[in-house]
Design a protein around this motif. Structure first.
Motif, PDB file in Angstrom:
ATOM      1  N   TYR A 446      -3.660   3.848   9.428  1.00 57.37           N
ATOM      2  CA  TYR A 446      -3.424   3.634   8.000  1.00 57.37           C
ATOM      3  C   TYR A 446      -2.396   2.518   7.832  1.00 57.37           C
ATOM      4  CZ  TYR A 446      -5.782   8.105   7.676  1.00 57.37           C
ATOM      5  OH  TYR A 446      -6.697   9.116   7.791  1.00 57.37           O
ATOM      6  N   ILE A 447      -2.666   1.613   6.906  1.00 57.92           N
ATOM      7  CA  ILE A 447      -1.820   0.443   6.681  1.00 57.92           C
ATOM      8  C   ILE A 447      -1.345   0.468   5.232  1.00 57.92           C
ATOM      9  CG2 ILE A 447      -1.721  -2.074   6.735  1.00 57.92           C
ATOM     10  CD1 ILE A 447      -3.997  -1.969   8.785  1.00 57.92           C
ATOM     11  N   LEU A 448      -0.025   0.353   5.046  1.00 54.95           N
ATOM     12  CA  LEU A 448       0.581   0.344   3.721  1.00 54.95           C
ATOM     13  C   LEU A 448       1.247  -1.002   3.506  1.00 54.95           C
ATOM     14  CD1 LEU A 448       0.737   3.424   4.870  1.00 54.95           C
ATOM     15  CD2 LEU A 448       2.196   3.806   2.883  1.00 54.95           C
ATOM     16  N   GLU A 449       0.965  -1.615   2.364  1.00 57.58           N
ATOM     17  CA  GLU A 449       1.533  -2.918   2.040  1.00 57.58           C
ATOM     18  C   GLU A 449       2.041  -2.913   0.614  1.00 57.58           C
ATOM     19  OE1 GLU A 449      -0.919  -6.123   4.766  1.00 57.58           O
ATOM     20  OE2 GLU A 449      -1.586  -5.748   2.727  1.00 57.58           O
ATOM     21  N   ASP A 450       3.174  -3.561   0.421  1.00 54.18           N
ATOM     22  CA  ASP A 450       3.712  -3.817  -0.910  1.00 54.18           C
ATOM     23  C   ASP A 450       3.155  -5.163  -1.357  1.00 54.18           C
ATOM     24  OD1 ASP A 450       5.090  -4.346  -3.182  1.00 54.18           O
ATOM     25  OD2 ASP A 450       7.081  -4.226  -2.294  1.00 54.18           O
ATOM     26  N   THR A 451       2.198  -5.128  -2.273  1.00 55.27           N
ATOM     27  CA  THR A 451       1.467  -6.346  -2.630  1.00 55.27           C
ATOM     28  C   THR A 451       2.020  -7.051  -3.855  1.00 55.27           C
ATOM     29  OG1 THR A 451      -0.102  -5.018  -3.933  1.00 55.27           O
ATOM     30  CG2 THR A 451      -0.647  -5.423  -1.638  1.00 55.27           C
ATOM     31  N   LEU A 452       3.148  -6.554  -4.426  1.00 57.73           N
ATOM     32  CA  LEU A 452       3.641  -7.164  -5.655  1.00 57.73           C
ATOM     33  C   LEU A 452       5.054  -7.715  -5.511  1.00 57.73           C
ATOM     34  CD1 LEU A 452       2.854  -7.789  -8.539  1.00 57.73           C
ATOM     35  CD2 LEU A 452       3.757  -5.589  -9.237  1.00 57.73           C
ATOM     36  N   SER A 453       5.945  -6.901  -4.979  1.00 58.76           N
ATOM     37  CA  SER A 453       7.343  -7.342  -4.928  1.00 58.76           C
ATOM     38  C   SER A 453       7.576  -8.177  -3.675  1.00 58.76           C
ATOM     39  CB  SER A 453       8.271  -6.123  -4.939  1.00 58.76           C
ATOM     40  OG  SER A 453       7.986  -5.295  -3.843  1.00 58.76           O
ATOM     41  N   GLN A 454       7.175  -9.409  -3.741  1.00 61.58           N
ATOM     42  CA  GLN A 454       7.340 -10.313  -2.608  1.00 61.58           C
ATOM     43  C   GLN A 454       8.558 -11.218  -2.752  1.00 61.58           C
ATOM     44  OE1 GLN A 454       5.432 -10.133   0.062  1.00 61.58           O
ATOM     45  NE2 GLN A 454       4.097  -8.572  -0.812  1.00 61.58           N
TER      46      GLN A 454
END
Length: 849
Positions: A446-454
């Motif tokens: 399972y892969i979790l990414e924060d796609t907004l707060s870059q």
């Protein structure tokens, strides 16, 4: 005499010498055996004749005769004769004459039909192996059918024990004869002799014996024939491989090309340069294994090495689902398609049969691809695949490659979110359900990414979280975050599950002060999020940090007037992003551009009304909305407008203190720090006052009266049961009545003869008098109304009817006539007992006639 004796003695030696010479010659001629003439198999056109002779003489020659026809002379005990010189289909006598010096001798004659005579060669290239306690012997077949084999066995340690003899038919398969000798001891070595003969010839001859020693089963087993090949056509190095099941150590393998030994090796493979080999014509390749004092040879492989290619097993295999078709891609061995063999079965049926497919691959950019159709993408499969060249004249199959193919991940993970607010940060805990078992047979990541707060990070780069667990936690600041989580297995990835974590609610925030842009902390990360239509996940984000240095005037120029921004100042604390300040920011404010939407009134009463409306869209507010202004004014009245300030977060309001049966104009407007915006209006009318409901009041009074009456009755009945009243003696009233006529008076005055007797006290006829007294009133029909009323009154008081004669002195007369006062008292007592029984009063006649 002396001379004669010497001569005689000399002649005796000569005779003896001549005798010995004759005996020696005779012993030489006795040695030839009867010859055997035969073919080695039914397809041969050449006959071979063999015989034997025990002699120590050299220069012995043999003449062979068929009947009386002499053939050539031979120096050996065997010869080869073409069938054209022989009589094949008739019996012939075959014999041999041996010549030693000047003497000769003939062998016995053999009568035979040559066409019917077959003698195989002794078994050769024998492969031995143990199958539990059974010994398997395999050798090259002489004919294309089974043979009869005779096997003699003797344990190696018991050489003085008689031979164990077995006679059995062989099993023929692929130019090989095999025989299995059972009931032996695998862990013992055996000395073995074996010979064979044809089962189809009419006159089969036994072959010569083949003799060898079979070691214990653990010493040398199942040595296979070698395969020598190149991995691809461009290679100049050949690889030879073979197999052997062994538990022994220090096994040495010798590899032979025809009869030439190429080398010795300790492994079951070797590498040979092409200069050592014969590449362009057929050669026999075989291996001999040496285990302790025993050696065993493999079957021979006849091959043209130049034409032999064996690819490596498919490697770097990638699998994917295309609907219900399985795509297999691997690295190509050569720059052209190959032939692939695929075996597959459902992973839930690992003991079930394999389904087999054979297909040419598609070659593209050093990759081979094959598609296996008509499968189920919801199921897992166990797949085996091998390949071979389509260009070589003698291609060999590669070794098998095995791969497990999971089911396709069709759906995104089902995620639940728990947010814990900490000091300036939030811990987002994500929990999801496991993927279906068919999709997880090879494991799921399972892969979790924060796609907004870059923009703001606490490290050089933001790395995704990779886990095999079903829960994970992330620390995020107060700004909005989009977290994408997807599952990955060997066939692909699932659709992402996007978790939208909004920013801290703006309703709790205050307007930023003027020093936000003037005093930016260079050690912090500053973000301005454009906030439109309640969406705090806007992609229009301006960031100022150490990595993204931006002049303050540039930030101001990039901002738009009348647009709300959420300002975040964030720092890193223990590698976690922490929000230290958050507020609402406007570059420039104005009055609202639009009124509140859908202002409606409902639930009108005499003095109040309910109001509801929709908030002004953010893009129309043009500033920080401080409150709503709600005003009401009565129509056609001189009263002043009444206004109230309402919280900007409210969307409903209960307006009170209105006048009954009146019309009002109500208005609502949003107010910012700059001023008030357009008004939304609605007209209402309150209800008139309602008069008192007389009927309702009357019903209540009547109910109260009815309840009090019923209560009184119930209480009296209870009191009469608990405290009954004391009986009062009833004294009847005797009222004289005037007769209407003289006749009636005379009828009443008429007296018959009457005898008065004094009754016994125990039998006083009180009941009879009572009966008479109850009848008399019915006869007095001419009684006055006053008498009737008196009678009713007496009835109410005594519970019955009591009358006497018209003359009040009649009772006294009766009492006097009784003449007994004692009896009268007894009568009074009985009357009293009848009057009061269980609290009831009965009407009893007390006077006597």
């Amino acid at each position: 005499m002396e001379t004669l004796k010497c001569w005689s003695l000399l002649n005796g030696y000569i005779v003896m010498f001549m005798f010995l010479t004759d005996v020696g010659t005779g012993s030489a001629c006795d040695a030839p055996s009867s010859p055997q003439c035969f073919r080695k198999n039914a397809d041969d056109s050449v006959y071979m004749c063999e015989w034997s002779m025990n002699t120590t003489e050299g220069n012995v020659t043999f003449d062979i005769y068929f009947n009386e026809n002499k053939f050539e002379r031979y120096k050996e005990t065997r010869c080869i004769i073409n069938e054209e010189k022989l009589i094949k289909h008739q019996p012939v006598d075959i014999w041999v004459k041996a010549h030693i010096g000047n003497s000769s001798c003939a062998s016995p004659r053999t009568s035979v039909v040559l066409e019917h005579t077959i003698k195989y060669e002794p078994p050769r290239h024998i492969l031995v192996s143990w199958l539990k306690n059974n010994l398997s012997l395999t050798w090259a077949a002489a004919d294309k059918h089974q043979a009869l084999a005779e096997i003699w066995l003797q344990q190696d340690k018991l050489l003085t024990v008689p031979w164990d003899k077995r006679l059995t038919n062989t099993t023929y398969s692929s130019l090989q004869n095999q025989v299995i000798v059972g009931n032996l001891l695998k862990h013992s070595a055996y000395h073995v002799k074996i010979r064979q003969r044809s089962t189809l010839a009419q006159n089969p001859l036994w072959s010569n014996w083949s003799e060898f020693t079979v070691p214990a089963g653990s010493a040398c087993e199942t040595l296979s024939n070698p395969q020598c090949f190149r991995k691809k056509a461009e290679d100049s190095v050949y690889i030879c491989e073979w197999s052997m099941s062994m538990t022994e150590t220090n096994v040495i393998f010798d590899i032979y090309l025809n009869t030439n030994k190429l080398g010795s090796y300790k492994e079951t493979r070797c590498t040979l340069n092409e200069e050592q080999l014969i590449k362009y014509r057929t050669v026999d390749i075989w291996v001999k294994a040496h285990v302790r004092n025993f050696s065993c040879a493999s079957p021979r492989t006849s091959v043209v090495l130049e034409q032999t290619i064996k690819y490596e097993a498919p490697r770097h295999i990638s699998v994917s689902w295309i609907k219900n078709n399985l795509s297999l891609i691997w690295t190509a061995a050569e720059e052209h398609p190959a032939l692939a063999e695929i075996w597959f079965r459902r992973a839930v049926h690992l003991t079930g049969p394999w389904e087999k497919r054979l297909a040419n691959t598609t070659y593209k950019t050093l990759k081979n691809q094959v598609i296996v159709g008509n499968l189920l993408k919801h199921s897992a499969y166990q797949v085996q695949i091998r390949q071979r060249s389509t260009q070589a004249q003698n291609p060999l199959w590669s070794n098998w490659s095995e791969v497990t193919v999971p089911a396709e991940l069709e759906h995104e993970p089902k995620v639940t979110v728990t947010i814990t607010h900490l000091n300036g940060t939030r811990m987002v805990t994500l929990t999801w359900k496991p993927m279906p078992h068919a999709a997880a047979v090879t494991g799921v990541t399972y892969i979790l990414e924060d796609t907004l707060s870059q923009g703001c990070t606490c490290g050089k780069e933001k790395h995704p979280i990779v886990t095999k667990n079903h829960t994970a936690s992330m620390y995020v600041a107060y700004s909005a975050v989009n977290i994408s989580i997807f599952a990955r297995n060997t066939v692909g990835v699932s659709p992402p599950a996007v978790i939208q974590v909004p920013s801290k609610p703006a309703a709790e925030l205050k307007i930023c002060d003027d020093v936000v842009l003037k005093e930016l902390n260079n050690a912090s990360c500053h973000e301005w999020w454009e906030f439109q239509d309640g969406d705090t996940r806007s992609k229009n984000v301006m960031t100022v940090s150490r990595k993204r240095k931006k002049p303050k005037y540039k930030i101001t120029n990039d901002m738009r007037d009348y647009v709300r921004y959420l300002y975040f100042e964030q720092t890193c604390y223990k590698r976690k992003l922490q929000t230290v300040k958050m507020c609402i920011f406007y570059k420039k404010q104005g009055v609202p551009h639009k009124e509140p939407g859908d202002l409606i009134a409902f639930g009108e009463t005499e003095t109040s009304v309910e109001l509801s409306w929709k908030a002004i869209p953010l893009v129309e507010q043009q500033g920080h909305l401080t409150h709503y202004s709600l005003c009401s004014i009565k129509i056609n009245s001189l009263e002043q407008e009444d206004c109230h300030n309402i919280s900007a977060q409210w969307l409903k309001y209960h307006l009170e203190n209105l006048t009954p049966e009146s019309k009002y104009n109500i208005s609502l407007a949003g107010v910012t720090e700059v001023g008030q915006g357009p008004k939304a209006t609605v007209t209402i009318k309150t209800l008139p006052e309602k008069p008192l409901n007389v009927w309702l009041s009357f019903g209540l009074l009547f109910g109260f009266f009815l309840m009090s009456t019923m209560g009184t009755v119930v209480l009296k009945r209870i009191k009469s049961k608990i405290l009954p009243p004391v009986p009062v003696p009833v004294i009847p009233d005797f009222i004289p009545h005037q007769l209407d006529s003289q006749e009636m008076l005379e009828e009443k005055e008429e007296v018959d003869e009457l005898m008065l007797l004094q009754p016994h006290p125990e039998v006083m006829p009180v009941s009879e008098d009572a009966e008479e007294s109850s009848v008399l009133p019915m006869d007095w029909s001419d009684s006055s109304d006053e008498d009737m009323e008196n009678d009713r009154g007496d009835t109410k008081m005594s519970g019955g009817t009591s009358h006497g004669d018209d003359d009040p002195n009649s009772t006294d007369q009766i009492l006097r006539n009784s003449g007994d006062i004692t009896n009268l008292e007894q009568v009074d007592n009985e009357i009293t007992m009848l009057m009061y029984r269980n609290g009831l009063v009965f009407d009893v006649k007390t006077d006597s006639p």
